[in-house]
Design a protein around this motif. Sequence first.
Motif, PDB file in Angstrom:
ATOM      1  N   GLU A   1       0.840  -1.204   0.000  1.00 52.54           N
ATOM      2  CA  GLU A   1       0.000   0.000   0.000  1.00 52.54           C
ATOM      3  C   GLU A   1       0.870   1.246   0.000  1.00 52.54           C
ATOM      4  O   GLU A   1       0.625   2.201  -0.725  1.00 52.54           O
ATOM      5  CB  GLU A   1      -0.894   0.024   1.250  1.00 52.54           C
ATOM      6  N   HIS A   2       1.920   1.196   0.825  1.00 49.07           N
ATOM      7  CA  HIS A   2       2.826   2.333   0.952  1.00 49.07           C
ATOM      8  C   HIS A   2       3.504   2.618  -0.400  1.00 49.07           C
ATOM      9  O   HIS A   2       3.566   3.762  -0.861  1.00 49.07           O
ATOM     10  CB  HIS A   2       3.874   2.007   2.011  1.00 49.07           C
ATOM     11  N   ARG A   3       3.959   1.510  -1.048  1.00 53.14           N
ATOM     12  CA  ARG A   3       4.634   1.658  -2.352  1.00 53.14           C
ATOM     13  C   ARG A   3       3.652   2.237  -3.383  1.00 53.14           C
ATOM     14  O   ARG A   3       3.995   3.118  -4.154  1.00 53.14           O
ATOM     15  CB  ARG A   3       5.134   0.284  -2.807  1.00 53.14           C
ATOM     16  N   LEU A   4       2.425   1.735  -3.333  1.00 55.37           N
ATOM     17  CA  LEU A   4       1.402   2.221  -4.276  1.00 55.37           C
ATOM     18  C   LEU A   4       1.143   3.718  -4.090  1.00 55.37           C
ATOM     19  O   LEU A   4       1.091   4.490  -5.047  1.00 55.37           O
ATOM     20  CB  LEU A   4       0.099   1.468  -4.042  1.00 55.37           C
ATOM     21  N   LEU A   5       0.988   4.074  -2.794  1.00 53.51           N
ATOM     22  CA  LEU A   5       0.740   5.488  -2.482  1.00 53.51           C
ATOM     23  C   LEU A   5       1.892   6.366  -2.951  1.00 53.51           C
ATOM     24  O   LEU A   5       1.685   7.438  -3.525  1.00 53.51           O
ATOM     25  CB  LEU A   5       0.553   5.677  -0.980  1.00 53.51           C
ATOM     26  N   GLU A   6       3.113   5.850  -2.714  1.00 59.32           N
ATOM     27  CA  GLU A   6       4.309   6.601  -3.106  1.00 59.32           C
ATOM     28  C   GLU A   6       4.343   6.789  -4.626  1.00 59.32           C
ATOM     29  O   GLU A   6       4.602   7.882  -5.122  1.00 59.32           O
ATOM     30  CB  GLU A   6       5.543   5.824  -2.668  1.00 59.32           C
ATOM     31  N   ASN A   7       4.046   5.671  -5.341  1.00 64.80           N
ATOM     32  CA  ASN A   7       4.039   5.745  -6.819  1.00 64.80           C
ATOM     33  C   ASN A   7       2.993   6.723  -7.311  1.00 64.80           C
ATOM     34  O   ASN A   7       3.239   7.513  -8.216  1.00 64.80           O
ATOM     35  CB  ASN A   7       3.755   4.367  -7.428  1.00 64.80           C
ATOM     36  N   GLU A   8       1.814   6.655  -6.687  1.00 61.27           N
ATOM     37  CA  GLU A   8       0.733   7.538  -7.113  1.00 61.27           C
ATOM     38  C   GLU A   8       1.116   8.996  -6.857  1.00 61.27           C
ATOM     39  O   GLU A   8       0.927   9.863  -7.700  1.00 61.27           O
ATOM     40  CB  GLU A   8      -0.531   7.180  -6.349  1.00 61.27           C
ATOM     41  N   GLU A   9       1.733   9.219  -5.683  1.00 62.58           N
ATOM     42  CA  GLU A   9       2.137  10.583  -5.325  1.00 62.58           C
ATOM     43  C   GLU A   9       3.185  11.101  -6.314  1.00 62.58           C
ATOM     44  O   GLU A   9       3.119  12.235  -6.791  1.00 62.58           O
ATOM     45  CB  GLU A   9       2.680  10.564  -3.888  1.00 62.58           C
ATOM     46  N   ARG A  10       4.170  10.205  -6.655  1.00 61.73           N
ATOM     47  CA  ARG A  10       5.227  10.606  -7.589  1.00 61.73           C
ATOM     48  C   ARG A  10       4.622  10.921  -8.964  1.00 61.73           C
ATOM     49  O   ARG A  10       4.958  11.899  -9.607  1.00 61.73           O
ATOM     50  CB  ARG A  10       6.267   9.484  -7.720  1.00 61.73           C
ATOM     51  N   PHE A  11       3.654  10.067  -9.377  1.00 65.30           N
ATOM     52  CA  PHE A  11       2.984  10.263 -10.659  1.00 65.30           C
ATOM     53  C   PHE A  11       2.264  11.624 -10.686  1.00 65.30           C
ATOM     54  O   PHE A  11       2.378  12.395 -11.622  1.00 65.30           O
ATOM     55  CB  PHE A  11       1.994   9.108 -10.853  1.00 65.30           C
ATOM     56  N   ARG A  12       1.564  11.934  -9.578  1.00 66.54           N
ATOM     57  CA  ARG A  12       0.848  13.213  -9.525  1.00 66.54           C
ATOM     58  C   ARG A  12       1.799  14.387  -9.545  1.00 66.54           C
ATOM     59  O   ARG A  12       1.564  15.379 -10.209  1.00 66.54           O
ATOM     60  CB  ARG A  12      -0.012  13.289  -8.275  1.00 66.54           C
ATOM     61  N   ARG A  13       2.909  14.221  -8.770  1.00 65.78           N
ATOM     62  CA  ARG A  13       3.886  15.320  -8.736  1.00 65.78           C
ATOM     63  C   ARG A  13       4.464  15.557 -10.119  1.00 65.78           C
ATOM     64  O   ARG A  13       4.609  16.681 -10.561  1.00 65.78           O
ATOM     65  CB  ARG A  13       5.012  15.012  -7.740  1.00 65.78           C
ATOM     66  N   THR A  14       4.776  14.457 -10.844  1.00 70.78           N
ATOM     67  CA  THR A  14       5.338  14.565 -12.195  1.00 70.78           C
ATOM     68  C   THR A  14       4.352  15.270 -13.111  1.00 70.78           C
ATOM     69  O   THR A  14       4.694  16.213 -13.822  1.00 70.78           O
ATOM     70  CB  THR A  14       5.643  13.166 -12.763  1.00 70.78           C
ATOM     71  N   ILE A  15       3.098  14.800 -13.052  1.00 70.10           N
ATOM     72  CA  ILE A  15       2.089  15.396 -13.947  1.00 70.10           C
ATOM     73  C   ILE A  15       1.830  16.850 -13.568  1.00 70.10           C
ATOM     74  O   ILE A  15       1.629  17.698 -14.424  1.00 70.10           O
ATOM     75  CB  ILE A  15       0.793  14.567 -13.921  1.00 70.10           C
ATOM     76  N   SER A  16       1.889  17.128 -12.261  1.00 71.21           N
ATOM     77  CA  SER A  16       1.649  18.511 -11.836  1.00 71.21           C
ATOM     78  C   SER A  16       2.762  19.431 -12.295  1.00 71.21           C
ATOM     79  O   SER A  16       2.563  20.611 -12.489  1.00 71.21           O
ATOM     80  CB  SER A  16       1.537  18.591 -10.318  1.00 71.21           C
ATOM     81  N   ALA A  17       3.976  18.863 -12.464  1.00 71.63           N
ATOM     82  CA  ALA A  17       5.110  19.709 -12.853  1.00 71.63           C
ATOM     83  C   ALA A  17       5.154  19.953 -14.359  1.00 71.63           C
ATOM     84  O   ALA A  17       5.955  20.757 -14.827  1.00 71.63           O
ATOM     85  CB  ALA A  17       6.404  19.047 -12.398  1.00 71.63           C
ATOM     86  N   LEU A  18       4.302  19.262 -15.121  1.00 65.14           N
ATOM     87  CA  LEU A  18       4.330  19.447 -16.583  1.00 65.14           C
ATOM     88  C   LEU A  18       3.870  20.859 -16.943  1.00 65.14           C
ATOM     89  O   LEU A  18       3.009  21.418 -16.264  1.00 65.14           O
ATOM     90  CB  LEU A  18       3.384  18.445 -17.255  1.00 65.14           C
ATOM     91  N   PRO A  19       4.444  21.424 -18.012  1.00 68.81           N
ATOM     92  CA  PRO A  19       3.973  22.755 -18.412  1.00 68.81           C
ATOM     93  C   PRO A  19       2.591  22.690 -19.055  1.00 68.81           C
ATOM     94  O   PRO A  19       1.934  23.698 -19.244  1.00 68.81           O
ATOM     95  CB  PRO A  19       5.024  23.215 -19.427  1.00 68.81           C
ATOM     96  N   GLU A  20       2.145  21.480 -19.420  1.00 64.45           N
ATOM     97  CA  GLU A  20       0.819  21.326 -20.021  1.00 64.45           C
ATOM     98  C   GLU A  20      -0.231  21.069 -18.940  1.00 64.45           C
ATOM     99  O   GLU A  20       0.093  20.555 -17.875  1.00 64.45           O
ATOM    100  CB  GLU A  20       0.799  20.124 -20.978  1.00 64.45           C
ATOM    101  N   GLY A  21      -1.465  21.419 -19.247  1.00 63.96           N
ATOM    102  CA  GLY A  21      -2.560  21.079 -18.351  1.00 63.96           C
ATOM    103  C   GLY A  21      -3.021  19.663 -18.671  1.00 63.96           C
ATOM    104  O   GLY A  21      -3.103  19.295 -19.839  1.00 63.96           O
TER     105      GLY A  21
END
Length: 446
Positions: free
Chosen positions: A97-117
């Motif tokens: 669960e922890h790994r999943l949460l971490e992956n999801e968080e990393r994925f969101r952070r990556t997508i949030s950092a994109l210059p595109e919406g």
Amino acid sequence: MLDGPRSGLALLAPAMLRLAGLAVFATIVGIAFGMQAGLWTAVIGLAALLLIHLRYAALLAAWLEQPRLEDVPDGWGIWTDVFARLYRTRRSTEQNEHRLLENEERFRRTISALPEGIVLIDATLQIDWCNPVAEQHLGISLRADQGLRVTNLVRDPEFVGYMTSARFDQALIFQPMSRPGLALEVRVIEFEVARLILITRDITQRERVDAVRRDFIANVSHELRTPLTVVNGFLETLIDAQQENGGTRQHHLHLMHEQAQRMHRLVEDLLTLSRLESRETPVSDEVVDIQQLIREVADEARALSLGRHQIHVDLTPAFVRGSREELRSAFGNIVSNAVRYTPEGGSISLAWREDATGGRFEVTDTGLGVAPDHIPRLTERFYRVDKSRSRETGGTGLGLAIVKHVLLRHGGHLDVRSEVGRGSTFSAVLPTERVVTHSDEITAAA
Ligand code: ADP
């Protein structure tokens, strides 16, 4: 804390041993104290075992209500193994669960950092998730709008049409009503079953550059069309040469020559501008003799004026570091404008001044002057206050654009002070670093 897992018979063996022990003990009691005592011993022993198991079953049930790793109970007998297994299973579940949460968080952070919406939507166009850039672009809010249809939130007809058409092979370009001035490119990618990713990109700058390029091409074409029409018209007349007497032909040739010269000047100015813009190297650092440069542009001004103006030159020895060729072009353009926009009888003064902020080439005329609202736009390509005067006097509409570029490359700027009907002062201002002071000269000579 707990032993490792055991399986099959090994797991049951201690329990069987305990039962066998109880049976032996009850038999011994039976032999020693009679049958009844033996039976009671067996019953009490079994009841005690049952109670112990019931207690652990109750502990297990309570733990299953809130299965936290740190709360796994300690066991006894077979329960030690049961709880050990539970502990391990729970630990690996928590790790996953922890790994999943971490992956999801990393994925969101990556997508949030994109210059595109990025907006994740389902088949009914309801918003599942979006990044902050998409919130900005589309004027939506993840917190408030999650689960709502994106077409109910962004109501621009072209956007709604695009999203409901479900034909996403081409991108949509539109300007959202909620964000005036913003140009957006929208793409939709279909993934999984009936899931869509909506990508928005801010293309305001690109659109602006495209508009400038389109205007520029339209202006150049327009500028070239008039002289070409004139030249073509006269050429057609000349082909039928018999109809013209020598004087008329001469006049027509003269007019054609004038128009050809105009096209030539335009092409020359266009080339100068494009060279200035494409030069990536910093401006050269040659020492330019300003006195000599001003003398040359003053001679040009006299030739252009043909005695119609009084031209004063205030010469003092001065040197700057820069490109002689570029400065000559800039100073020449300012001076020729002063001649062209000053009616006959007016006067024009050329001077070089230096102070703590740098040096400036000042050209003051008693000409037409420029109204304040035009001043900021004078350096735009093809911007003219008085179109007919500019053309009549051979202007290309590019002179001050060239001046601006040259001065920018030298770290300077153009300063314009003007009053309609009274005259203007156009100054090419250069920063102190460009001005060669007396001590610089001494250092250079040493
Ligand atoms: P042009 O070839 O039309 O002179 P420029 O870029 O050199 O193009 O100048 C842009 C416009 O600025 C001119 O069309 C003119 O209206 C105005 N202008 C430039 N210099 C002067 C001046 N000394 N007096 C009045 N107007 C000027």
